[in-house]
Design a protein around this motif. Structure first.
Motif, PDB file in Angstrom:
ATOM      1  N   LEU A  15       0.842  -1.311  -0.066  1.00 12.09           N
ATOM      2  CA  LEU A  15       0.145  -0.009  -0.022  1.00 12.09           C
ATOM      3  C   LEU A  15       0.840   1.362  -0.155  1.00 12.09           C
ATOM      4  CD1 LEU A  15      -2.617   1.394   0.269  1.00 12.09           C
ATOM      5  CD2 LEU A  15      -2.493   1.001   2.701  1.00 12.09           C
ATOM      6  N   LEU A  19       0.880   4.165  -2.640  1.00  9.33           N
ATOM      7  CA  LEU A  19       0.574   5.781  -2.394  1.00  9.33           C
ATOM      8  C   LEU A  19       1.371   6.526  -2.682  1.00  9.33           C
ATOM      9  CD1 LEU A  19      -1.299   4.971   1.175  1.00  9.33           C
ATOM     10  CD2 LEU A  19      -2.216   5.677  -1.087  1.00  9.33           C
ATOM     11  N   VAL A  37      -7.836   6.539   2.072  1.00  8.37           N
ATOM     12  CA  VAL A  37      -7.411   5.302   2.000  1.00  8.37           C
ATOM     13  C   VAL A  37      -7.400   4.550   3.444  1.00  8.37           C
ATOM     14  CG1 VAL A  37      -5.748   3.636   1.425  1.00  8.37           C
ATOM     15  CG2 VAL A  37      -6.573   5.214  -0.448  1.00  8.37           C
ATOM     16  N   ALA A  41     -10.639   2.323   3.555  1.00  8.77           N
ATOM     17  CA  ALA A  41     -10.015   0.908   3.451  1.00  8.77           C
ATOM     18  C   ALA A  41      -9.463   0.200   4.745  1.00  8.77           C
ATOM     19  CB  ALA A  41      -8.996   0.819   2.312  1.00  8.77           C
ATOM     20  N   CYS A  42      -8.863   0.792   5.521  1.00 11.71           N
ATOM     21  CA  CYS A  42      -8.209   0.519   6.771  1.00 11.71           C
ATOM     22  C   CYS A  42      -8.842   0.659   7.853  1.00 11.71           C
ATOM     23  CB  CYS A  42      -6.648   1.271   6.962  1.00 11.71           C
ATOM     24  SG  CYS A  42      -5.729   0.590   5.357  1.00 11.71           S
ATOM     25  N   THR A 248     -13.542  11.002  -4.130  1.00 14.63           N
ATOM     26  CA  THR A 248     -13.403  10.526  -2.930  1.00 14.63           C
ATOM     27  C   THR A 248     -13.959  11.418  -1.589  1.00 14.63           C
ATOM     28  OG1 THR A 248     -10.721  10.170  -3.554  1.00 14.63           O
ATOM     29  CG2 THR A 248     -11.214  10.443  -1.181  1.00 14.63           C
TER      30      THR A 248
END
Length: 256
Positions: A15, A19, A37, A41-42, A248
């Motif tokens: 990741l 990034l 992210v 996502a995390c 986003t």
């Protein structure tokens, strides 16, 4: 407690590589991409996403400033002036951010992304030719601390954005060449990011194992992203990035 365990080390490194590459590709910094992210996502809340992203951002901006200074001969005096005033703004804004509810901070960050996307798209429409001479200075160098303070406030509150705001101010008001302005913006962001990271860490809002893994991966790939960016049309690249920021921000607002 850190969310990173041994089983997730390689995915975190991957990741970080992604990034860092995207940050180099778009020339705006991996933090703008990393924060959404890490949140979406995390599963990190907005405060921890911003604090953890700073661990990745800091080495990237240090490397970037050093390269700009070596290539464009940036003077130390304005760089130090911007950096020192940014520290004061970052420290104050980071303390403010660590005291805000995570949902409020996420909504503020999403709004910041929408404003930033509009700024980028407007800049594309009004951008002068690459061969154009710098604009004449409107303000003297004694006003540089105001730019550093404003950039530091933005960096401390959102972990990112101070350098992006500084570049058009330096070129439009101080007659600075674009490349030098970008280097000076990194000089502004570097100590401000360090001060903000210290404040976030003191508040317990940094996942150090995850942040260090992202930082290591980002350092490996940021130069490759910059190199690839030179092969693509810059205006189209930045327009796509601005639209991606809007998307986003919409996802963050929907999940807030």
């Amino acid at each position: 407690m850190p969310i990173l365990h041994t089983d997730f080390l390689l995915p975190a490194l991957a990741l970080g590589v992604a990034l860092g590459w995207l940050g180099g590709l778009f020339g705006i910094g991996g933090g703008l991409i990393a924060i959404p992210v890490l949140g979406l996502a995390c599963g990190l809340d907005q405060l921890h996403a911003q604090g953890t992203a700073l661990v990745m951002v800091l080495p990237n901006v240090v490397i970037g400033f050093w390269r700009y200074r070596a290539r464009h001969g940036i003077a130390w005096r304005p760089a130090l002036l911007l950096g020192l005033t940014a520290i004061a703004g970052s420290e104050f804004a980071a303390h403010l951010a660590t005291g805000l509810p995570a949902v409020t901070l996420r909504l503020m960050f999403a709004g910041f992304l929408i404003v930033l996307a509009g700024w980028l798209l407007r800049g594309l429409r009004r951008a002068p030719p690459a061969t154009a001479a710098p604009a004449p200075a409107v303000l003297s160098a004694r006003w540089l601390p105001a730019v550093g303070l404003a950039g530091g406030l933005m960096s401390g509150l959102f972990s990112v954005g101070g350098g992006i705001a500084a570049v058009p101010l330096l070129t439009g008001l101080f007659g600075t060449r674009q490349a030098v302005a970008q280097g000076l913006a990194l000089a502004l962001v570097t100590p401000g990011s360090a001060a903000a990271l210290f404040a976030y860490a003191r508040a317990g809002a940094v996942d150090w194992p995850l942040g260090l893994a992202l930082a290591f991966g980002g350092v490996l790939s940021v130069s490759a992203g910059v190199a690839f960016a030179h092969r693509l049309p810059e205006r189209r690249l930045r327009a796509l990035f601005a639209l991606g920021i809007v998307a986003t921000a919409g996802a963050m607002l929907a999940s807030a």
